[in-house]
Design an enzyme around this catalytic site. Structure first.
Site, short mmCIF file in Angstrom:
data_model
loop_
_atom_site.label_atom_id
_atom_site.label_comp_id
_atom_site.label_asym_id
_atom_site.label_seq_id
_atom_site.Cartn_x
_atom_site.Cartn_y
_atom_site.Cartn_z
N ASN A 210 -40.23 0.84 1.07
CA ASN A 210 -39.57 -0.09 2.00
C ASN A 210 -40.40 -0.18 3.28
O ASN A 210 -41.43 0.47 3.41
CB ASN A 210 -38.13 0.36 2.29
CG ASN A 210 -38.10 1.77 2.84
OD1 ASN A 210 -38.62 2.02 3.94
ND2 ASN A 210 -37.51 2.70 2.10
N ASP A 279 -32.87 4.51 -2.64
CA ASP A 279 -31.63 4.81 -3.37
C ASP A 279 -31.88 4.85 -4.87
O ASP A 279 -31.09 5.42 -5.62
CB ASP A 279 -30.58 3.74 -3.05
CG ASP A 279 -30.04 3.88 -1.64
OD1 ASP A 279 -29.86 5.03 -1.19
OD2 ASP A 279 -29.83 2.85 -0.96
N LYS A 289 -52.01 3.13 -16.02
CA LYS A 289 -51.59 1.86 -15.43
C LYS A 289 -50.89 0.97 -16.47
O LYS A 289 -51.40 0.80 -17.59
CB LYS A 289 -52.84 1.16 -14.88
CG LYS A 289 -52.54 -0.08 -14.08
CD LYS A 289 -53.82 -0.74 -13.61
CE LYS A 289 -53.53 -2.16 -13.20
NZ LYS A 289 -54.73 -2.95 -13.11
N PHE A 323 -28.25 8.18 9.67
CA PHE A 323 -28.56 6.85 10.17
C PHE A 323 -28.05 5.85 9.14
O PHE A 323 -27.97 6.16 7.96
CB PHE A 323 -30.08 6.66 10.33
CG PHE A 323 -30.57 7.00 11.70
CD1 PHE A 323 -30.66 8.32 12.11
CD2 PHE A 323 -30.96 6.00 12.60
CE1 PHE A 323 -31.11 8.65 13.37
CE2 PHE A 323 -31.41 6.31 13.86
CZ PHE A 323 -31.48 7.63 14.26
N LYS A 337 -19.41 5.77 6.01
CA LYS A 337 -20.49 6.70 5.61
C LYS A 337 -20.31 8.06 6.27
O LYS A 337 -20.56 9.10 5.65
CB LYS A 337 -21.86 6.13 5.98
CG LYS A 337 -22.29 5.01 5.05
CD LYS A 337 -23.62 4.39 5.44
CE LYS A 337 -23.82 3.12 4.61
NZ LYS A 337 -25.03 2.39 4.95
N LYS A 341 -19.90 11.15 3.72
CA LYS A 341 -21.01 12.12 3.63
C LYS A 341 -20.77 13.37 4.50
O LYS A 341 -21.67 14.16 4.69
CB LYS A 341 -22.32 11.43 4.03
CG LYS A 341 -22.67 10.21 3.15
CD LYS A 341 -24.10 9.74 3.35
CE LYS A 341 -24.34 8.42 2.63
NZ LYS A 341 -25.76 8.05 2.55
N1 CTP Z 1 -30.02 8.77 2.60
C1 CTP Z 1 -30.33 9.97 1.99
N2 CTP Z 1 -30.66 9.99 0.65
C2 CTP Z 1 -30.69 8.85 -0.06
C3 CTP Z 1 -30.38 7.61 0.58
C4 CTP Z 1 -30.06 7.61 1.92
O1 CTP Z 1 -30.31 11.00 2.63
N3 CTP Z 1 -31.02 8.91 -1.34
C5 CTP Z 1 -29.67 8.82 4.04
C6 CTP Z 1 -30.59 8.14 4.98
O2 CTP Z 1 -31.59 9.04 5.46
C7 CTP Z 1 -29.67 7.71 6.12
C8 CTP Z 1 -28.33 7.53 5.43
O3 CTP Z 1 -28.45 8.14 4.15
O4 CTP Z 1 -29.51 8.73 7.08
C9 CTP Z 1 -27.86 6.13 5.27
O5 CTP Z 1 -28.61 5.44 4.36
P1 CTP Z 1 -28.07 4.07 3.75
O6 CTP Z 1 -29.03 3.64 2.70
O7 CTP Z 1 -27.72 3.13 4.84
O8 CTP Z 1 -26.73 4.59 3.12
P2 CTP Z 1 -26.14 4.17 1.79
O9 CTP Z 1 -24.76 4.71 1.78
O10 CTP Z 1 -27.08 4.59 0.70
O11 CTP Z 1 -26.20 2.59 1.98
P3 CTP Z 1 -25.42 1.39 1.30
O12 CTP Z 1 -24.12 1.94 0.86
O13 CTP Z 1 -25.33 0.45 2.45
O14 CTP Z 1 -26.31 0.94 0.19
#
Ligand code: CTP
Length: 402
Positions: A210, A279, A289, A323, A337, A341
């Site tokens: 990203n 994610d 490749k 974040f 969140k 979490k």
């Molecule tokens: N994060 C993490 N591990 C992952 C994905 C995200 O630790 N596999 C953490 C990021 O570092 C950030 C927080 O989760 O601090 C929020 O990420 P975000 O992608 O906004 O949260 P999600 O709940 O995955 O988002 P959404 O539900 O909007 O897809």
């Protein structure tokens, strides 16, 4: 900051503006500062050490091997006792040496040995100031947390008019006085920060990632280190320089980030997860490749472990901050969140706004905590926002202790 009673090391390097350092020494001394002047050999071609000695009423240092007090090693003693370093004037040569880590005289060895904040007031010819090497070196020093007092545009001794003039002594002193004293409110605390993107491999030449630059996380790590914390930064691929005093662990994938974070989690007091973790990752990674074929290509993706959720579930004494990037209903999603979490606080970025989010040097954040605090941190540089976030965290941790 109040300069009275401060031990200030004034580094003078070899430019014509060295004469202005005399007035600077005098004014700092009049304000009650204990001024120790270190000159380069070339600076002593412009002004004699005796002038600075008379103005500061302290010995002046020009030679690493001229030990004035046998019981001490001068450059280490000065480096340790300085409350701040001021370099004025700073030549292109001194900036270059500092950026390259060169320590070949009294001034540069002392500068490498000090942990005090360093303020750099450059002075040079207008074309030297615009040279890509000088710009690169200044950028490097800025990334490490050195402070710059930018020169004025005006008449230069070399005959040119432009940027390169040493800031006037009165203005340098005003700038120092206006700076707030660096807080040391994280002394003794262990802080873990994650930053940057992750890369999820498809084959030896391709990956999913990203646009995260890592700037927000690096700014948080730098600010925490300046405030006295013992900082570990677990970073995805990033072009940014490691902030001074920060331990950096490089990772590539979400799984590697999870492993590294868990290996140090138990010892941490504060954990701030600014990384943009993928994610999803490809279910299959190929050793060679993947060749193109006719028609479309589908790549099956699987969920990565949510690191933040894992940390929330295993939380003991840590203050855990996440974040989130949201395009709409930022507060509602942020609270969701925070609860899901098991976080202590969350910083919500409103993406899509100009001057906020990925790659940008500025950001705008809403800080939410478990107690229902909703603190809007208006648009500012990521370095300032980092300090504002730490202010909130320190405040919340103090409230928790009561
Ligand atoms: N994060 C993490 N591990 C992952 C994905 C995200 O630790 N596999 C953490 C990021 O570092 C950030 C927080 O989760 O601090 C929020 O990420 P975000 O992608 O906004 O949260 P999600 O709940 O995955 O988002 P959404 O539900 O909007 O897809």
């Amino acid at each position: 900051m109040n300069l009275a009673g401060k031990t200030i090391c004034l580094g003078v390097s070899g430019g014509i503006a060295a004469y202005k350092a005399c007035a600077l020494t005098s004014k700092l001394t009049q304000r009650g500062a204990d001024v120790h002047v270190i000159m380069t050999k070339h600076a002593a071609e412009f002004v004699t050490p005796l002038t600075f000695q008379a103005l500061s009423r302290n010995p002046v240092y020009t030679d690493t091997f001229d030990e004035k007090h046998p019981e001490k090693i001068a450059h280490i003693d000065l480096a340790d006792k300085a409350d701040l370093f001021l370099l004025a004037p700073t030549t292109a040569n001194l900036i270059g040496k500092l950026a390259a880590g060169i320590a070949d005289d009294m001034l540069t060895t002392t500068l490498l040995a000090t942990e005090a904040p360093v303020y750099i007031a450059p002075a040079m010819n207008v074309h030297m100031y615009a040279h890509p090497a000088v710009i690169r070196n200044m950028q490097q020093l800025d990334d490490w947390g050195y402070h710059f007092i930018e020169p004025e545009a005006g008449y230069l001794a070399c005959g040119y008019v432009g940027k390169g003039r040493l800031e006037e002594p009165e203005s340098i002193i005003r700038i120092l006085e206006e700076r707030t004293e660096p807080k040391r409110d994280l002394e003794g605390k262990k802080v873990l920060v994650t930053a940057g993107p992750t890369q999820e491999t498809i084959d030896p030449v391709r990956f999913f990632t990203n646009h995260s630059s890592g700037k927000m996380g690096y700014a948080v790590a730098e600010a925490a280190a300046k405030r006295g914390a013992d900082v570990t930064l677990v970073s995805g691929p990033s072009q940014l320089a490691t902030p001074l005093g920060v331990k950096r662990i490089d990772i590539t994938s979400a799984q590697e980030m999870l492993d590294q974070v868990l290996s140090v989690y138990d010892q941490q007091d504060i954990v701030i997860k600014a990384a943009a973790v993928a994610d999803y990752r490809p279910v299959q990674t190929f050793d060679s490749k993947v060749k193109k074929q006719d028609g479309n290509l589908s790549i099956e993706m699987e969920r990565t472990t949510d690191i933040l959720l894992t940390l929330g579930q295993r939380k003991q004494h840590q203050f855990l901050v996440g974040f989130a990037a949201e395009t709409n209903d930022a507060v509602a999603y942020g609270i969701g969140k925070l609860e899901r979490k098991h976080l202590d606080a969350i910083c919500v970025n409103t993406v899509g706004k100009t001057g906020a989010g990925f790659q940008s040097d500025t950001n705008e954040v809403i800080y939410l905590n478990r107690e229902g605090k909703e603190q809007h941190l208006p648009s500012d540089t990521k370095k300032q926002i980092a300090h504002r976030i730490l202010d909130e965290i320190v405040q919340d941790m103090e409230a928790d202790r009561k």
